[in-house]
Design a protein around this motif. Structure first.
Motif, short mmCIF file in Angstrom:
data_model
loop_
_atom_site.label_atom_id
_atom_site.label_comp_id
_atom_site.label_asym_id
_atom_site.label_seq_id
_atom_site.Cartn_x
_atom_site.Cartn_y
_atom_site.Cartn_z
N SER A 128 0.82 -1.21 0.00
CA SER A 128 0.00 0.00 0.00
C SER A 128 0.86 1.26 0.00
N ILE A 157 -4.24 6.96 0.63
CA ILE A 157 -4.43 5.70 1.35
C ILE A 157 -5.82 5.12 1.14
N ASN A 160 -7.11 0.77 -0.76
CA ASN A 160 -6.05 -0.23 -0.83
C ASN A 160 -6.55 -1.65 -0.57
N ILE A 161 -7.52 -1.82 0.32
CA ILE A 161 -8.10 -3.15 0.53
C ILE A 161 -8.79 -3.62 -0.75
N ALA A 176 -0.97 -8.86 1.08
CA ALA A 176 -1.10 -7.41 0.96
C ALA A 176 -0.58 -6.77 2.24
N LEU A 178 -0.37 -3.36 4.38
CA LEU A 178 -1.03 -2.06 4.54
C LEU A 178 -0.61 -1.40 5.85
N SER A 182 -4.50 3.04 6.18
CA SER A 182 -4.97 2.50 4.91
C SER A 182 -6.02 1.41 5.15
N PHE A 183 -5.77 0.59 6.15
CA PHE A 183 -6.71 -0.47 6.51
C PHE A 183 -8.05 0.12 6.95
N PHE A 200 -3.82 -10.17 4.61
CA PHE A 200 -3.46 -8.77 4.84
C PHE A 200 -2.54 -8.68 6.05
N VAL A 202 -1.05 -5.94 8.37
CA VAL A 202 -1.31 -4.54 8.69
C VAL A 202 -0.28 -4.05 9.71
#
Length: 292
Positions: A128, A157, A160-161, A176, A178, A182-183, A200, A202
């Motif tokens: 991201s 941001i 992104n998901i 991914a 992030l 962004s999350f 993901f 994070v």
């Protein structure tokens, strides 16, 4: 990341003016657009001649500026290869590589380096905007076996998901990476509960970590305007959406999560040191390079 012969760590070692001043090029060939890294762009500006090769110049990017513009790769005459310059570059790059390989502990630089190294072949990697893409650019080592994606046209941001899930739809497995904001900004990307294999990771430093690395750090009202701490439990938020989620705080746990088979959508929240600690760590790395 997707080229084993790519030049690594340039955004880090070119961040110091002392190093940039020893590597001033005679000319620079830019294919497409440069990254958003200030250090790379500062380096490009040192060159007396800039060539740009980009098919978009003919249509959507017609105001692009350079000494010479091309829509396809040209045959450049009079460009002399300098063994001395290459030796200087390689010496600095090797010094940066050794320093980055020596980094230890649980921090954002080491996390980026570790994910890049441990991700399995034939996996897609989405990174991201904001701090994560800069950390991978700085600390990941080039390799093959994976396909890397990032949103770089607009460095915001949002979305992104959704972007990561769209990429994962066309891959057997995707990781991914992030930041926490962004999350949070694209949580609704999870509402359709698609049959997609995407994990993901994070990076949770409770806010906008990139701003602690910029000149406004420490200014009046910084936390309200830039830091924007959320104080939320991201794993619990994911679980409330019906998504499997864990919170981790060690490299051993991270490596285990990166290597584990990816089935469905899952969330791994990395509880990292504060934004200020990370900014100090990055500064220490830059200082070590400039002094070595």
């Amino acid at each position: 990341m997707s080229f084993p012969d790519a030049i690594a760590h340039a955004s880090i070692f070119l961040a110091t003016q002392e190093i940039r001043s020893t590597l001033i090029p005679q000319s620079v060939l830019v294919i497409g657009r440069t990254t958003l890294s200030r250090s790379i762009n500062a380096f490009v500006k040192l060159s007396p001649i800039t060539y740009v090769v980009d098919q978009r110049i003919a249509t959507v990017d017609s105001e692009r500026a350079a000494d010479r513009l091309f829509t396809q790769l040209p045959e450049l005459q009079g460009v002399v290869h300098s063994e001395e310059w290459m030796a200087k570059w390689n010496k600095v790059a090797e010094r940066a590589h050794k320093l980055i390989e020596s980094l230890e502990g649980w921090n954002e630089a080491v996390i980026a380096r570790t994910i890049a190294a441990e991700i399995a072949d034939d996996t897609a990697l989405f990174i991201s905007s904001s701090r994560p893409i800069r950390d991978f650019e700085a600390f990941a080592n080039p390799r093959n076996g994976i396909t890397t994606y990032a949103n770089r046209g607009l460095a915001g941001i949002d979305g992104n998901i959704s972007t990561a899930l769209g990429i994962a739809f066309n891959h057997k497995s995707t990781i991914a990476v992030l930041g926490d904001l962004s999350f949070l900004h694209d949580l609704t990307g999870f509402i359709n509960n698609e049959d997609i294999n995407c994990r993901f990771i994070v990076i949770d430093n409770d806010g906008g970590g990139i701003f602690s690395t910029l000149p406004q750090r420490g200014s009046i009202g910084f936390e309200t305007l830039f830091g924007t701490p959320h104080g939320l439990n991201l794993a619990s938020i994911a679980q409330s959406l019906g998504i499997a989620a864990v919170q981790i705080s060690s490299l051993e746990e991270l490596i285990s999560q990166v290597k584990a088979p990816i089935k469905g959508v899952s969330i791994v929240v990395c509880d990292v040191p504060s934004r200020e600690v990370n900014a100090d760590n990055l500064k220490a790395i830059l200082d070590s390079l400039s002094k070595s």
